[in-house]
Design a protein around this motif. Structure first.
Motif, PDB file in Angstrom:
ATOM      1  N   GLY A  63       0.992  -1.094   0.017  1.00 51.98           N
ATOM      2  CA  GLY A  63       0.058  -0.050   0.351  1.00 51.98           C
ATOM      3  C   GLY A  63       0.830   1.176  -0.044  1.00 51.98           C
ATOM      4  N   ALA A  64       1.805   1.174   0.959  1.00 53.27           N
ATOM      5  CA  ALA A  64       2.806   2.477   0.978  1.00 53.27           C
ATOM      6  C   ALA A  64       3.386   2.891  -0.197  1.00 53.27           C
ATOM      7  N   ASP A  84      -7.195   7.169  -1.512  1.00 53.35           N
ATOM      8  CA  ASP A  84      -6.432   6.130  -1.032  1.00 53.35           C
ATOM      9  C   ASP A  84      -7.756   5.065  -0.518  1.00 53.35           C
ATOM     10  N   GLN A 139      -7.611   0.697   2.333  1.00 53.00           N
ATOM     11  CA  GLN A 139      -8.321   0.108   3.214  1.00 53.00           C
ATOM     12  C   GLN A 139     -10.098   0.176   3.115  1.00 53.00           C
ATOM     13  N   LYS A 156      -3.934  -3.982  -0.079  1.00 56.05           N
ATOM     14  CA  LYS A 156      -4.724  -4.914   0.875  1.00 56.05           C
ATOM     15  C   LYS A 156      -5.356  -5.967   0.188  1.00 56.05           C
TER      16      LYS A 156
HETATM   17  N1  F0G Z   1      -3.149   3.604   3.196  1.00 59.02           N
HETATM   18  C1  F0G Z   1      -4.259   3.021   3.874  1.00 59.02           C
HETATM   19  C2  F0G Z   1      -5.502   3.803   3.893  1.00 59.02           C
HETATM   20  C3  F0G Z   1      -3.849   2.273   4.825  1.00 59.02           C
HETATM   21  O1  F0G Z   1      -4.833   1.855   5.689  1.00 59.02           O
HETATM   22  C4  F0G Z   1      -2.788   1.620   4.962  1.00 59.02           C
HETATM   23  C5  F0G Z   1      -2.302   0.752   5.712  1.00 59.02           C
HETATM   24  C6  F0G Z   1      -1.783   2.052   3.870  1.00 59.02           C
HETATM   25  C7  F0G Z   1      -1.996   3.225   3.018  1.00 59.02           C
HETATM   26  C8  F0G Z   1      -0.397   1.443   3.545  1.00 59.02           C
HETATM   27  O2  F0G Z   1      -0.405   0.204   3.044  1.00 59.02           O
HETATM   28  O3  F0G Z   1       0.684  -1.200   4.870  1.00 59.02           O
HETATM   29  O4  F0G Z   1       0.236  -2.031   2.514  1.00 59.02           O
HETATM   30  O5  F0G Z   1       1.968  -0.370   3.276  1.00 59.02           O
HETATM   31  N2  F0G Z   1      -2.623   0.313   7.027  1.00 59.02           N
HETATM   32  C9  F0G Z   1      -2.259  -0.588   7.792  1.00 59.02           C
HETATM   33  C10 F0G Z   1      -3.328  -0.945   8.973  1.00 59.02           C
HETATM   34  C11 F0G Z   1      -1.110  -0.381   8.327  1.00 59.02           C
HETATM   35  O6  F0G Z   1      -3.153  -0.930   9.964  1.00 59.02           O
HETATM   36  O7  F0G Z   1      -4.535  -0.942   8.491  1.00 59.02           O
HETATM   37  P1  F0G Z   1       0.810  -0.795   3.518  1.00 59.02           P
END
Ligand code: F0G
Length: 524
Positions: free
Chosen positions: A120-121, A316, A319, A345
Motif C-alpha cells: 500500500g505505502a 486512497d 483500506q 490490501k
Molecule cells: N493507506 C491506507 C488507507 C492504509 O490503511 C494503509 C495501511 C496504507 C495506506 C499502507 O499500506 O501497509 O500495505 O504499506 N494500513 C495498515 C493498517 C497499516 O493498520 O490498516 P501498507
C-alpha cells in the motif's frame, strides 16, 4: 532448539514482548474464512474469531477457496512468476476490469491507466511520484513559456518595436536606470526560486497513507511521522470535516511568478499561477485515524478546489476499497470521482501482496512508466490472484458487495445496541459497511490503576484486544492513531453467530469496565 528461539527473539523482539504482555502472542497454524486457529498446550486446535481481518485485507476471508484454487492452478500449470518486461495478460485484465467498475460506480467513460506496486505505502508513493512528475513537467512548460516571452520582449525592446513603461520596472523592483536586462534577471530569478521549492501535498488531519519515507509525510500521527520529517517534503494537514478549510489551505499555497509580455508597442508585466500543490491525497473513510468518514459536502469541496487549481485528487482506497463498504470504491458513495485511486490490501485476494495505482487519462504522463519500476511489481502470481479476487467480487452482479452491506448493517446495529446499553463506556460507533469502529470513553477515572495507566500510555485499545482475545477468543485491534477505537473489518461472509459472539464479548467487557472489575486483566 536454541537456534530457533534465537531467531524468534531477533525478529522484532520488542513487538513480540508487547504482544506477550497482552497475552496475544500465539502462533496461528490454520485459517479459514473469519477464523484463525492455534493449538493449545494439549495440542487441541482452538478457533479465534478474527475481526482484524488481516488489517482489512480479508474482505473474502482467510484462504477463500476460489483464491486458493487460483493459486493451485497457477502453480500446477508452471506459470512464470517473474517474467518482467514481457507481455502479461493478467495485469491488463485486472486494470481492464477495474476500469469497468470505475465506469459503473462513477459514471465516467474516461479510462484509467494502472501502475502496479508491492504494498500500500509503495502504491501511495507511486501516486505521489507521478503527481510530482506531472507537476515538474508543468513547471518546466511554464518556465519555457516564460523564457520564450522574455526573449521576445528583450528582442522587441532592442529592435525598438516596443518600449518598457517605468511602472513595469518599478513593479519588478528594478530602478528605471537599470533597464530591461535587470528586469529580465528578476523574472528569471523569481521563476527559479519557485521551481526550487519542494512540492506540497494536501491531506486531512488524521490521515494514514503508509510508513515509507514519502508516504509517512502524509500520515498525520506525529509519533510515526516526525522522526522522519527530514526525509521528504512535508504535507499540509487540513482540519477534518471543517467547511471552508480546504479552500483556505489551497489559497494559502497559491503562488505566482512574474512574466514579461509584448503587448502592442509596450512591454507588460503579467503574473502566472505557479503549480505548488502536487496532489490532494485522502481516504474517504479514514482507517487508522479512527474510522472517520468524509462527508459528501467536504468531498465536493476537495473536488472543486482541485478542479479550480488543476491538481489531482488521489483517493486512497487501500483500506476502504475492494467492496468493503458495499460499493467497490467507498468514494462512490460520495460520488467523488478520483483522478488517481490507490488499491492494495485485499487486491491480492488475501493470499498475495500486490498494489495498484490507477491514473485517469487526462492526468496520466506515460513517460512515468520508464521512470518507475520494481522487481516484484506486477509479478505473475499476485496479478493472477488479483484477477481472480476481482472476479469473485464481481460475480453474480456483485453479490459480495451486497453481502458486505448487509453484514455491515447487522454488525453496526449490534454495536449501536451495545452503545445504547453502555453509553458511559462506548462513546460512538462509526463507519460504513464492514469498515466499522467502536470508540470507547477514556478510563482516566477508572478505579483500576492499570487501566488508568494504559489509557495514559495510549494503549487502552490494546488492553481491550488482550481481554477479548484471552476471555472470548476474539481478535480485534485498535486503529493505529486513535487508540480508544477498536476497528472491525471482518469478511463479507461474516455470519450472525459470529456477530452474536462479538456482541456477548463486548457486553461482558463493558460490564467489567463499568464495575472496574479487575477480571479485565485476570484472564490475560
Ligand atoms: N493507506 C491506507 C488507507 C492504509 O490503511 C494503509 C495501511 C496504507 C495506506 C499502507 O499500506 O501497509 O500495505 O504499506 N494500513 C495498515 C493498517 C497499516 O493498520 O490498516 P501498507
Amino acid at each position: 532448539t536454541t537456534t530457533e528461539s534465537r531467531t524468534t527473539e531477533l525478529a522484532e523482539p520488542q513487538m513480540l514482548g508487547f504482544l506477550a504482555q497482552l497475552g496475544i502472542d500465539v502462533e496461528f497454524t490454520r485459517a479459514e474464512g473469519d477464523t484463525l486457529f492455534y493449538r493449545d498446550a494439549g495440542g487441541r486446535e482452538v478457533p479465534v474469531l478474527d475481526f482484524a481481518g488481516g488489517y482489512g485485507a480479508l474482505i473474502l476471508g482467510h484462504n477463500h477457496p476460489e483464491i486458493v484454487g487460483a493459486a493451485h492452478e497457477f502453480l500446477s500449470a508452471g506459470r512464470p512468476v517473474l517474467a518482467q518486461a514481457s507481455r502479461q495478460s493478467d495485469p491488463a485484465a485486472v486494470v481492464g476490469l477495474l476500469n469497468t467498475i470505475l465506469r459503473r460506480e462513477f459514471g465516467d467513460p474516461e479510462p484509467y491507466y494502472g501502475v502496479f506496486a508491492n504494498s500500500g505505502a509503495e502504491a501511495v508513493e507511486v501516486a505521489m511520484k507521478h503527481a510530482e512528475f506531472a507537476r515538474v513537467l508543468r513547471v518546466r512548460e511554464l518556465l519555457t513559456e516564460i523564457e520564450t516571452h522574455l526573449t521576445d520582449a528583450v528582442e522587441a525592446v532592442r529592435s525598438g518595436a516596443a518600449r518598457v513603461p517605468e511602472q513595469v520596472l518599478r513593479d519588478l523592483g528594478v530602478a528605471p536606470g537599470d533597464g530591461l536586462d535587470a528586469a529580465a534577471e528578476r523574472v528569471r530569478a523569481a521563476a527559479a526560486a519557485c521551481a526550487a521549492r519542494p512540492p506540497v501535498f494536501l491531506t486531512f488531519a488524521g490521515s494514514f497513507h503508509g510508513k515509507l519515507a514519502g508516504s509517512i509525510q502524509l500520515t498525520h500521527n506525529a509519533d510515526f511521522r516526525v522522526p522522519f520529517a527530514g526525509m521528504a517534503a512535508g504535507a499540509r494537514f487540513i482540519a477534518f470535516e471543517e467547511p471552508g478549510a480546504v479552500a483556505r489551505a489551497v489559497e494559502a499555497e497559491r503562488a505566482e511568478v512574474p512574466e514579461l509580455l509584448v503587448d502592442g508597442d509596450e512591454i507588460r508585466l503579467a503574473r502566472r499561477p505557479f503549480p505548488v500543490v502536487a496532489a490532494f491525497v485522502l481516504e474517504v473513510i479514514q482507517g487508522e485515524g479512527g474510522i472517520r468518514t468524509v462527508s459528501a459536502p467536504i468531498a465536493a469541496e476537495v473536488r472543486a478546489a482541485a478542479d479550480a487549481a488543476g491538481f489531482p485528487v488521489v483517493v486512497d482506497e487501500i483500506q476502504s476499497g475492494m467492496g468493503r463498504t458495499g460499493a467497490f470504491f467507498a468514494a462512490a458513495h460520495l460520488q467523488l470521482r478520483p483522478d488517481y485511486v490507490v488499491l492494495a490490501k485485499g487486491l491480492g485476494g488475501g493470499l498475495a501482496k500486490t498494489a495498484l495505482t490507477l491514473i485517469r487519462e487526462s492526468f496520466y504522463r506515460p513517460d512515468f512508466e520508464l521512470l518507475h519500476s520494481s522487481t516484484f511489481a506486477r509479478d505473475g502470481f499476485s496479478t493472477a490472484l488479483a484477477l481472480r479476487a476481482l472476479r469473485v467480487l464481481e460475480a453474480d452482479g456483485g453479490a459480495v458487495y451486497r453481502l458486505a452491506e448487509r453484514a455491515g448493517e447487522r454488525l453496526r446495529g449490534t454495536l449501536e445496541k451495545v452503545r445504547a446499553d453502555f453509553p458511559d463506556i462506548v462513546a460512538e460507533v462509526r463507519g460504513r459497511g464492514l469498515m466499522l469502529g467502536v470508540e470507547f470513553h477514556e478510563q482516566s477515572a477508572s478505579p483500576l490503576h492499570p487501566l488508568r495507566e494504559a489509557d495514559t500510555a495510549g494503549i487502552l485499545g490494546y488492553v481491550f484486544s488482550g481481554y477479548l482475545f484471552g476471555a472470548h477468543r476474539i481478535r480485534t485491534f485498535p486503529t493505529a492513531s486513535a487508540v480508544r477505537t477498536l476497528r472491525l473489518e471482518p469478511s463479507a461472509h461474516l455470519d450472525d453467530e459470529s456477530i452474536a459472539e462479538l456482541d456477548g464479548a463486548l457486553r461482558t467487557l463493558c460490564t467489567l469496565l463499568r464495575a472496574g472489575d479487575p477480571r479485565l486483566f485476570g484472564v490475560v
